[in-house]
Scaffold this active site. Structure first.
Site, mmCIF file in Angstrom:
data_model
loop_
_atom_site.group_PDB
_atom_site.id
_atom_site.type_symbol
_atom_site.label_atom_id
_atom_site.label_comp_id
_atom_site.label_asym_id
_atom_site.label_seq_id
_atom_site.Cartn_x
_atom_site.Cartn_y
_atom_site.Cartn_z
ATOM 1 N N ALA A 83 49.748 36.818 31.562
ATOM 2 C CA ALA A 83 49.414 35.395 31.745
ATOM 3 C C ALA A 83 48.017 35.291 32.359
ATOM 4 O O ALA A 83 47.815 34.629 33.388
ATOM 5 C CB ALA A 83 50.466 34.687 32.603
ATOM 6 N N HIS B 70 41.716 36.670 36.648
ATOM 7 C CA HIS B 70 41.815 38.027 36.085
ATOM 8 C C HIS B 70 40.520 38.396 35.373
ATOM 9 O O HIS B 70 40.039 39.530 35.465
ATOM 10 C CB HIS B 70 42.975 38.106 35.080
ATOM 11 C CG HIS B 70 44.330 37.903 35.676
ATOM 12 N ND1 HIS B 70 45.122 36.821 35.371
ATOM 13 C CD2 HIS B 70 45.043 38.649 36.554
ATOM 14 C CE1 HIS B 70 46.270 36.910 36.023
ATOM 15 N NE2 HIS B 70 46.244 38.007 36.751
#
Ligand code: PAF
Length: 288
Positions: free
Chosen positions: A29, A34
């Site tokens: 996800a 990230h």
């Protein structure tokens, strides 16, 4: 091009990169937070190095009644985001490739986080950090990076991973990367996807309350904790959804007792409409 590697054996076949290697561990996800870790990894290892992203929803870090089953699984999108941010490889193993069969002696071996593992997040999530450290240790062995990057959003996790690497002599540099935030300050998290628009509005009070705490840092740890608690309680009272403050704490940088003055960390966990949200900020306590 980013390569998807599903199996440990394929990972072995990649061989060594010309430069250093970096790993960014995720549960998938992927979001801009990230992507920032992947970009930082690429910046640190350079064009000759290798950046590997792991995607594994680790069952051992979820307690009974937590969101393991509904945790978002978006592998195709994750590969695209990781690739765009500069990853060479996405390693997405199956649970049977990560853990030995249940009931075997090897399945019972875990990394024990010590006292800090049952404080703050650990007080509400017993066993969580043993699950995190165990999977991080395993993924470090599987991927053998020179660097591993983790977000400061999960500050307690970062402190414990650093402590584990030091305690168990992992030959890896653990690199912390500042939290990436939405325009209104909310810390990016895969769990933000769970928030309805009224929960999302209520959640924006969390970074605001932490900033108020930062402004009161000269008054010391207790003053900071009480203004943040008050700000969150006010937000809770006016929120359109149920909101519960789990903890507000000022700690030292390694999450011991706070110093009277100097560098410290302000941490909170708030459950907004059933979704647990974490955030933290750095502070400089006391008179200069
Ligand atoms: O921060 C996370 O996403 C997870 O805790 C980690 C480090 C990938 C371990 O499962």
């Amino acid at each position: 091009m980013t390569v998807l590697v599903a199996h440990r054996a394929d990972l072995e076949e990649l061989g060594s990169p010309a430069g250093r290697s970096a790993v960014v561990m995720t549960m998938g996800a992927l979001h801009d937070g990230h992507a920032a870790l992947v970009r930082a990894g690429r910046g640190l290892v350079g064009a000759q190095g290798r950046v590997l992203v792991t995607v594994f929803v680790n069952p051992r870090q979820f307690g009974a009644g937590e969101d393991f089953a509904r945790y978002p699984r978006t592998l195709e999108e994750d590969i695209a985001i990781a690739g765009e941010a500069g990853a060479d490889v996405v390693f997405a193993p199956d649970v049977t490739e990560v853990y030995p069969p249940e009931g075997t002696p090897a399945a019972a071996i875990t990394v024990e986080p010590g006292r800090l593992g049952s404080e703050l997040e650990g007080a509400s999530r017993p066993g969580h950090f043993a699950g995190v450290l165990t999977v991080v240790a395993k993924l470090l062995h599987m991927t053998r990076p020179d660097l591993a990057l983790f977000g400061e959003k999960d500050y307690q996790q970062l402190v414990l991973i650093r402590a584990m690497a030091q305690a168990l002599d992992f030959p890896v540099d653990i690199v912390g990367i500042p939290t990436v935030r939405e325009a209104d300050g909310l810390a990016m998290s895969s769990r933000n996807r769970y928030l309805s628009s009224s929960a999302r509005d209520a959640a924006s009070a969390i970074p605001r309350a932490l900033r108020v705490g930062q402004e009161h840092a000269a008054g010391g740890a207790q003053a900071v904790e009480s203004v943040v608690r008050r700000a969150l309680e006010e937000a809770t009272a006016s929120a359109a959804v149920p909101m519960t403050v789990d903890y507000v704490a000022v700690r030292s940088l390694d999450l011991g007792a706070p110093p009277r003055s100097g560098e410290a960390r302000l941490l909170t966990a708030v459950v907004v409409d059933g979704t647990r949200l974490l955030d933290n900020l750095p502070l400089t306590l006391g008179p200069p």
